[in-house]
Motif scaffolding. Structure first.
Motif, PDB file in Angstrom:
ATOM      1  N   TYR A 195       0.859  -1.193   0.000  1.00  0.00           N
ATOM      2  CA  TYR A 195       0.000   0.000   0.000  1.00  0.00           C
ATOM      3  C   TYR A 195       0.891   1.238   0.000  1.00  0.00           C
ATOM      4  O   TYR A 195       1.644   1.458   0.955  1.00  0.00           O
ATOM      5  CB  TYR A 195      -0.913   0.013   1.226  1.00  0.00           C
ATOM      6  N   ASN A 196       0.790   2.053  -1.032  1.00  0.00           N
ATOM      7  CA  ASN A 196       1.712   3.192  -1.142  1.00  0.00           C
ATOM      8  C   ASN A 196       1.381   4.340  -0.199  1.00  0.00           C
ATOM      9  O   ASN A 196       2.156   5.293  -0.086  1.00  0.00           O
ATOM     10  CB  ASN A 196       1.756   3.706  -2.591  1.00  0.00           C
ATOM     11  N   THR A 197       0.239   4.279   0.482  1.00  0.00           N
ATOM     12  CA  THR A 197      -0.101   5.323   1.462  1.00  0.00           C
ATOM     13  C   THR A 197       0.156   4.853   2.893  1.00  0.00           C
ATOM     14  O   THR A 197      -0.265   5.510   3.848  1.00  0.00           O
ATOM     15  CB  THR A 197      -1.583   5.733   1.321  1.00  0.00           C
ATOM     16  N   LEU A 198       0.849   3.737   3.039  1.00  0.00           N
ATOM     17  CA  LEU A 198       1.127   3.204   4.380  1.00  0.00           C
ATOM     18  C   LEU A 198       2.610   3.328   4.692  1.00  0.00           C
ATOM     19  O   LEU A 198       3.459   2.920   3.900  1.00  0.00           O
ATOM     20  CB  LEU A 198       0.670   1.741   4.484  1.00  0.00           C
ATOM     21  N   ASN A 199       2.902   3.909   5.850  1.00  0.00           N
ATOM     22  CA  ASN A 199       4.279   4.033   6.326  1.00  0.00           C
ATOM     23  C   ASN A 199       4.423   3.337   7.676  1.00  0.00           C
ATOM     24  O   ASN A 199       3.452   3.223   8.432  1.00  0.00           O
ATOM     25  CB  ASN A 199       4.685   5.500   6.464  1.00  0.00           C
ATOM     26  N   VAL A 200       5.627   2.906   7.957  1.00  0.00           N
ATOM     27  CA  VAL A 200       5.889   2.184   9.209  1.00  0.00           C
ATOM     28  C   VAL A 200       7.006   2.884   9.964  1.00  0.00           C
ATOM     29  O   VAL A 200       8.024   3.273   9.380  1.00  0.00           O
ATOM     30  CB  VAL A 200       6.278   0.714   8.953  1.00  0.00           C
ATOM     31  N   HIS A 201       6.810   3.025  11.263  1.00  0.00           N
ATOM     32  CA  HIS A 201       7.849   3.550  12.146  1.00  0.00           C
ATOM     33  C   HIS A 201       8.117   2.508  13.215  1.00  0.00           C
ATOM     34  O   HIS A 201       7.181   2.002  13.849  1.00  0.00           O
ATOM     35  CB  HIS A 201       7.419   4.877  12.772  1.00  0.00           C
ATOM     36  N   HIS A 202       9.391   2.184  13.425  1.00  0.00           N
ATOM     37  CA  HIS A 202       9.757   1.114  14.346  1.00  0.00           C
ATOM     38  C   HIS A 202      10.410   1.674  15.610  1.00  0.00           C
ATOM     39  O   HIS A 202      11.267   2.557  15.538  1.00  0.00           O
ATOM     40  CB  HIS A 202      10.754   0.147  13.682  1.00  0.00           C
ATOM     41  N   HIS A 203       9.994   1.136  16.750  1.00  0.00           N
ATOM     42  CA  HIS A 203      10.723   1.317  18.001  1.00  0.00           C
ATOM     43  C   HIS A 203      11.546   0.059  18.229  1.00  0.00           C
ATOM     44  O   HIS A 203      11.019  -1.062  18.124  1.00  0.00           O
ATOM     45  CB  HIS A 203       9.768   1.523  19.175  1.00  0.00           C
ATOM     46  N   ILE A 204      12.809   0.227  18.553  1.00  0.00           N
ATOM     47  CA  ILE A 204      13.680  -0.935  18.765  1.00  0.00           C
ATOM     48  C   ILE A 204      13.212  -1.753  19.958  1.00  0.00           C
ATOM     49  O   ILE A 204      13.231  -2.986  19.942  1.00  0.00           O
ATOM     50  CB  ILE A 204      15.134  -0.485  18.957  1.00  0.00           C
ATOM     51  N   THR A 205      12.772  -1.066  21.017  1.00  0.00           N
ATOM     52  CA  THR A 205      12.235  -1.741  22.195  1.00  0.00           C
ATOM     53  C   THR A 205      10.813  -1.256  22.448  1.00  0.00           C
ATOM     54  O   THR A 205      10.397  -0.216  21.912  1.00  0.00           O
ATOM     55  CB  THR A 205      13.086  -1.456  23.451  1.00  0.00           C
ATOM     56  N   ASN A 206      10.085  -1.989  23.256  1.00  0.00           N
ATOM     57  CA  ASN A 206       8.726  -1.594  23.595  1.00  0.00           C
ATOM     58  C   ASN A 206       8.757  -0.348  24.493  1.00  0.00           C
ATOM     59  O   ASN A 206       9.321  -0.367  25.578  1.00  0.00           O
ATOM     60  CB  ASN A 206       8.012  -2.739  24.310  1.00  0.00           C
ATOM     61  N   ARG A 207       8.156   0.726  24.013  1.00  0.00           N
ATOM     62  CA  ARG A 207       8.188   1.997  24.748  1.00  0.00           C
ATOM     63  C   ARG A 207       6.798   2.432  25.207  1.00  0.00           C
ATOM     64  O   ARG A 207       6.606   3.553  25.650  1.00  0.00           O
ATOM     65  CB  ARG A 207       8.840   3.070  23.863  1.00  0.00           C
TER      66      ARG A 207
END
Length: 354
Positions: free
Chosen positions: A72-84
């Motif tokens: 989906y070209n309107t979907l972006n993902v942001h990752h946290h390395i640990t659970n915050r």
């Protein structure tokens, strides 16, 4: 694509949907597909961007989210390395949105996608800065929510409603719609679920318009997946957190109620002492002369009979005065905080425009 169609596309409001996710590999693909199917029905009204915030998942939520962003070209993902935790995940989402409106949605779709249109419609209709999906207001509904968890949630929200004095029924709910400019200018600090009540508290300080719509909270799918866990300890902890969070709205009220309660106890004892002194006074006529001597003798006789009344009455009076004083100090500090937060928000908003 014609020039007229391009202009129409760019003038439609952009809606950013934030989806916090932690260990959701069992449902993320299915529910994102369901969400996009629904959004297709609203493409004539809005443009969309979806932000999945992978909050340090230990399963395949991260890789699956990345795969969805390619699909989906309107979907972006942001990752946290640990659970915050939720508060930090939402801040990450807010900071990376571009929408005219921002919606927070739960990946388990316990609030069905149809709530999106209703949240946006209410936001436009009322020019609201925040619209809350509320299963506890009139017209709201709950399905398949465990009794203990429902009791916890209703108790906490009832306490917060009464303590805050605000006409809001759901302080703890996460599913909401915000004006983009508003939510990106609010400075929050909570890293837990408390961010939901914190946002209402700070919106109240900023005199933002906050409204609710009736919502349907449905946990049928969670029951099927076996993701529901409750315990008496969590019930107690949740109610305690609700009391603590209620404190931030009107801290002086708690001091005043407690102080007045203790003062009434001391007042009752002091009145009892004066009444009994009055009754003892005529009996001192044969023992001494003069008002001061007779009054002192009557008081000493009452003290001889009930010495603990004087001790308890005096101590409770002093304590009540001290607690009431703390109430006035907390009211003053709250007013200072409100003014400083207004100033901080104005500066933050101005900097974002530069």
């Amino acid at each position: 694509m014609s020039t007229e169609k391009i202009e129409t596309e760019t003038t439609k409001p952009l809606v950013s949907i934030i989806i916090p996710a932690y260990n959701e590999e069992a449902l993320i693909e299915k529910n994102v597909a369901l969400l996009y199917d629904y959004l297709e029905t609203l493409t004539d009204l809005y443009r969309w961007e979806i932000l999945i915030v992978n909050d340090g998942s230990s399963d395949q939520t991260g890789p699956l989210s990345d795969a969805l962003s390619k699909k989906y070209n309107t979907l972006n993902v942001h990752h946290h390395i640990t659970n915050r935790n939720l508060g930090t995940a939402l801040r990450t989402g807010f900071q990376n949105t571009h929408g005219d409106y921002v919606i927070v949605l739960d990946i388990d779709l316990s609030y069905a996608p149809e709530h999106i249109e209703r949240l946006l419609a209410k936001s436009v209709e009322c020019e609201a800065d925040m619209v809350i999906a509320s299963p506890y207001m009139a017209g709201g509904k709950n399905t398949a929510v465990p009794r203990l968890r429902l009791l916890l949630s209703k108790t906490v929200n009832f306490i917060m409603r009464k303590a805050s004095g605000l006409n809001i029924y759901t302080f703890t709910g996460m599913v909401r719609a915000f004006k983009g400019e508003f939510i990106r200018s609010v400075n929050t600090k909570s890293s837990t679920f408390d961010i939901n009540s914190e946002l209402i508290f700070k919106a109240h300080i900023l005199r933002a318009r906050v409204v609710e719509i009736p919502a349907h909270l449905d946990w049928t799918e969670q029951r099927k997946l076996g993701k529901i866990r409750t315990s008496s300890l969590r019930i107690i902890k949740g109610i305690f957190n609700g009391l603590v969070n209620s404190f931030i709205f009107r801290p002086y009220l708690f001091f005043w109620l407690l102080g007045i309660g203790i003062f009434l106890i001391s007042l009752y004892i002091i009145v009892w002492i004066f009444i009994n002194t009055y009754l003892q006074y005529p009996m001192t006529a044969e023992l001494t002369q003069g008002f001061e001597n007779r009054f002192s003798l009557a008081v000493s006789e009452v003290y001889r009979q009930r010495p603990y009344s004087f001790v308890v009455g005096g101590i409770t009076l002093i304590i009540s005065i001290q607690i009431l004083g703390l109430g006035f100090l907390s009211l003053q500090k709250k007013r200072y905080f409100d003014e400083l937060f207004h100033l901080n928000s104005a500066v933050l908003k101005a900097n974002k425009k530069l």
